[in-house]
Design an enzyme around this catalytic site. Structure first.
Site, PDB file in Angstrom:
ATOM      1  N   ASN A  10     125.767 138.696 -29.363  1.00  0.00           N
ATOM      2  CA  ASN A  10     126.097 138.697 -27.937  1.00  0.00           C
ATOM      3  C   ASN A  10     127.616 138.722 -27.851  1.00  0.00           C
ATOM      4  O   ASN A  10     128.271 137.714 -28.112  1.00  0.00           O
ATOM      5  CB  ASN A  10     125.527 137.418 -27.289  1.00  0.00           C
ATOM      6  CG  ASN A  10     125.980 137.261 -25.841  1.00  0.00           C
ATOM      7  OD1 ASN A  10     126.559 138.177 -25.254  1.00  0.00           O
ATOM      8  ND2 ASN A  10     125.723 136.100 -25.277  1.00  0.00           N
ATOM      9  N   TRP A  11     128.144 139.902 -27.497  1.00  0.00           N
ATOM     10  CA  TRP A  11     129.607 140.054 -27.506  1.00  0.00           C
ATOM     11  C   TRP A  11     130.255 139.370 -26.300  1.00  0.00           C
ATOM     12  O   TRP A  11     131.462 139.264 -26.232  1.00  0.00           O
ATOM     13  CB  TRP A  11     129.991 141.536 -27.535  1.00  0.00           C
ATOM     14  CG  TRP A  11     129.592 142.257 -28.788  1.00  0.00           C
ATOM     15  CD1 TRP A  11     128.981 141.727 -29.898  1.00  0.00           C
ATOM     16  CD2 TRP A  11     129.792 143.649 -29.070  1.00  0.00           C
ATOM     17  NE1 TRP A  11     128.790 142.711 -30.845  1.00  0.00           N
ATOM     18  CE2 TRP A  11     129.275 143.891 -30.363  1.00  0.00           C
ATOM     19  CE3 TRP A  11     130.350 144.721 -28.367  1.00  0.00           C
ATOM     20  CZ2 TRP A  11     129.306 145.152 -30.954  1.00  0.00           C
ATOM     21  CZ3 TRP A  11     130.387 145.984 -28.945  1.00  0.00           C
ATOM     22  CH2 TRP A  11     129.872 146.194 -30.230  1.00  0.00           C
ATOM     23  N   LYS A  12     129.453 138.946 -25.336  1.00  0.00           N
ATOM     24  CA  LYS A  12     129.984 138.330 -24.104  1.00  0.00           C
ATOM     25  C   LYS A  12     131.035 139.269 -23.502  1.00  0.00           C
ATOM     26  O   LYS A  12     130.889 140.473 -23.595  1.00  0.00           O
ATOM     27  CB  LYS A  12     130.503 136.926 -24.410  1.00  0.00           C
ATOM     28  CG  LYS A  12     129.436 136.084 -25.145  1.00  0.00           C
ATOM     29  CD  LYS A  12     129.756 134.633 -25.248  1.00  0.00           C
ATOM     30  CE  LYS A  12     128.612 133.904 -25.956  1.00  0.00           C
ATOM     31  NZ  LYS A  12     128.797 132.464 -26.052  1.00  0.00           N
ATOM     32  N   HIS A  96     121.171 133.632 -20.057  1.00  0.00           N
ATOM     33  CA  HIS A  96     122.125 132.943 -20.934  1.00  0.00           C
ATOM     34  C   HIS A  96     122.726 131.750 -20.193  1.00  0.00           C
ATOM     35  O   HIS A  96     122.936 131.791 -18.990  1.00  0.00           O
ATOM     36  CB  HIS A  96     123.234 133.907 -21.378  1.00  0.00           C
ATOM     37  CG  HIS A  96     124.066 133.344 -22.475  1.00  0.00           C
ATOM     38  ND1 HIS A  96     125.115 132.486 -22.236  1.00  0.00           N
ATOM     39  CD2 HIS A  96     123.981 133.477 -23.818  1.00  0.00           C
ATOM     40  CE1 HIS A  96     125.640 132.120 -23.402  1.00  0.00           C
ATOM     41  NE2 HIS A  96     124.979 132.713 -24.368  1.00  0.00           N
ATOM     42  N   GLU A  98     125.618 130.672 -19.986  1.00  0.00           N
ATOM     43  CA  GLU A  98     126.856 130.946 -19.236  1.00  0.00           C
ATOM     44  C   GLU A  98     126.530 131.545 -17.877  1.00  0.00           C
ATOM     45  O   GLU A  98     127.229 131.316 -16.899  1.00  0.00           O
ATOM     46  CB  GLU A  98     127.772 131.862 -20.063  1.00  0.00           C
ATOM     47  CG  GLU A  98     128.408 131.087 -21.213  1.00  0.00           C
ATOM     48  CD  GLU A  98     128.693 131.903 -22.457  1.00  0.00           C
ATOM     49  OE1 GLU A  98     128.716 133.141 -22.386  1.00  0.00           O
ATOM     50  OE2 GLU A  98     128.880 131.274 -23.520  1.00  0.00           O
ATOM     51  N   GLU A 168     119.284 128.003 -27.317  1.00  0.00           N
ATOM     52  CA  GLU A 168     120.716 127.790 -27.490  1.00  0.00           C
ATOM     53  C   GLU A 168     121.110 126.448 -26.871  1.00  0.00           C
ATOM     54  O   GLU A 168     121.282 126.361 -25.655  1.00  0.00           O
ATOM     55  CB  GLU A 168     121.515 128.904 -26.813  1.00  0.00           C
ATOM     56  CG  GLU A 168     121.236 130.287 -27.360  1.00  0.00           C
ATOM     57  CD  GLU A 168     122.391 131.250 -27.098  1.00  0.00           C
ATOM     58  OE1 GLU A 168     122.782 131.926 -28.054  1.00  0.00           O
ATOM     59  OE2 GLU A 168     122.905 131.321 -25.971  1.00  0.00           O
ATOM     60  N   GLY A 174     129.946 128.002 -28.977  1.00  0.00           N
ATOM     61  CA  GLY A 174     131.395 128.179 -29.021  1.00  0.00           C
ATOM     62  C   GLY A 174     132.161 126.909 -29.357  1.00  0.00           C
ATOM     63  O   GLY A 174     133.382 126.855 -29.211  1.00  0.00           O
ATOM     64  N   SER A 213     127.004 128.504 -32.468  1.00  0.00           N
ATOM     65  CA  SER A 213     127.850 128.361 -33.663  1.00  0.00           C
ATOM     66  C   SER A 213     127.116 128.720 -34.954  1.00  0.00           C
ATOM     67  O   SER A 213     127.339 128.108 -35.999  1.00  0.00           O
ATOM     68  CB  SER A 213     128.444 126.947 -33.750  1.00  0.00           C
ATOM     69  OG  SER A 213     129.268 126.694 -32.623  1.00  0.00           O
ATOM     70  N   GLY A 234     127.349 134.558 -31.002  1.00  0.00           N
ATOM     71  CA  GLY A 234     128.523 134.899 -30.204  1.00  0.00           C
ATOM     72  C   GLY A 234     129.687 135.229 -31.117  1.00  0.00           C
ATOM     73  O   GLY A 234     129.790 136.331 -31.666  1.00  0.00           O
ATOM     74  N   GLY A 235     130.571 134.251 -31.312  1.00  0.00           N
ATOM     75  CA  GLY A 235     131.819 134.463 -32.048  1.00  0.00           C
ATOM     76  C   GLY A 235     131.691 135.225 -33.364  1.00  0.00           C
ATOM     77  O   GLY A 235     132.451 136.167 -33.608  1.00  0.00           O
TER      78      GLY A 235
HETATM   79  P1  13P Z   1     128.625 131.170 -30.451  1.00  0.00           P
HETATM   80  O1  13P Z   1     127.945 131.809 -31.626  1.00  0.00           O
HETATM   81  O2  13P Z   1     130.033 131.689 -30.252  1.00  0.00           O
HETATM   82  O3  13P Z   1     128.535 129.685 -30.490  1.00  0.00           O
HETATM   83  O4  13P Z   1     127.816 131.647 -29.141  1.00  0.00           O
HETATM   84  C1  13P Z   1     126.450 131.497 -29.090  1.00  0.00           C
HETATM   85  C2  13P Z   1     125.944 132.225 -27.909  1.00  0.00           C
HETATM   86  O5  13P Z   1     126.150 131.816 -26.780  1.00  0.00           O
HETATM   87  C3  13P Z   1     125.200 133.470 -28.133  1.00  0.00           C
HETATM   88  O6  13P Z   1     124.574 133.886 -26.975  1.00  0.00           O
END
Ligand code: 13P
Length: 252
Positions: A10-12, A96, A98, A168, A174, A213, A234-235
């Site tokens: 997920n590149w956000k 998600h 967020e 999640e 993050g 993470s 994510g990251g």
């Molecule tokens: P991180 O891997 O950066 O913690 O993010 C997880 C995430 O929200 C994937 O949707």
């Protein structure tokens, strides 16, 4: 039942179209021999076309990060399932944390978006998870239960079997804080038990990703758990090298 591992990036709100294309070009040779996992990348809407083109003919599939429930109409700034389908995406992340936290997403809108995605033939990746306050208050199961009940209302067992869930824990996103494999497995097991109550045997086919993470160093022990069928990243998905390493470790 054997469930195929599914790892999605997920590149956000990261990567322009040219940056996304470059990332996929770098990733392709690194994962070309990966057959044991389904690999998905979810770029921002503006980068989808370039990424679909770059991923063409490879084992990398593409998803969106959101989807609107209406077919068309006066919904400024929104993107419909049909629009997404035509770009070549095959998956849609829905709900998600967020989006729940910053954009007013609720279990009811999650449910509408899931139905729109299914109607268009897209595979929903439905996110659920508790906040730190909820976990510390002993409310994790209650929160997950209501997210499942509300988000998956009216979904048939046949539809459910094709839906991907992503657990999640919000406190692990993050932050560098990962749930321990045992803690994550306990929660995944709870989720699958609830799915069994709601959908019967179809629950065994549902893939449940862990997100929060996940990185190359911990993907192996997380995905080794009985009820963890992949990851939503994510990251660590923003660099080809780390994403490829994470995937390979997860299926090693
Ligand atoms: P991180 O891997 O950066 O913690 O993010 C997880 C995430 O929200 C994937 O949707």
């Amino acid at each position: 039942m054997a469930r195929k591992v599914i790892i999605a990036g997920n590149w956000k709100m990261n990567k322009t179209a040219s940056e996304g294309k470059a990332l996929v070009e770098d990733l392709k040779p690194l994962v070309a021999d990966v057959a044991a996992a389904e690999i998905v990348v979810c770029p921002p809407f503006t980068s989808i076309a370039a990424v679909v083109e770059a991923a063409g003919g490879s084992n990398i599939k593409v998803g969106s990060q959101n989807i609107h429930w209406a077919e068309s109409g006066a919904f400024t700034g929104e993107i419909s399932a049909e629009m997404l389908k035509e770009t070549g995406v095959e998956y849609a992340i829905i709900g998600h944390s967020e989006r729940r936290q910053y954009f007013g997403e609720t279990d009811a809108t999650v449910n509408q978006r899931i139905k729109a995605a299914l109607a268009a033939g897209l595979i929903p990746i439905v996110c659920i998870g508790e906040t730190l306050e909820e976990r510390e208050g002993g409310k994790t199961e209650k929160v997950l239960f209501s997210q499942l009940e509300g988000g998956l209302a009216d979904i048939t067992p046949e539809q459910m079997a094709g839906i991907v869930l992503a657990y999640e824990p919000v406190w692990a996103i993050g932050t560098g804080k990962t749930a321990t494999p045992e803690m994550a497995e306990e929660t995944h097991n709870y989720i699958r038990c609830q799915l069994k109550d709601m959908f019967g045997e179809a629950a065994e086919a549902v893939r449940i990703q862990y997100g929060g993470s996940m990185k190359p160093e911990n993907s192996a022990e997380l995905v080794a758990q009985r009820n963890i069928d992949g990851g939503l990243i994510g990251g660590a998905s923003l660099k080809a090298g780390s994403f490829a390493e994470l995937i390979k470790n997860a299926i090693a």
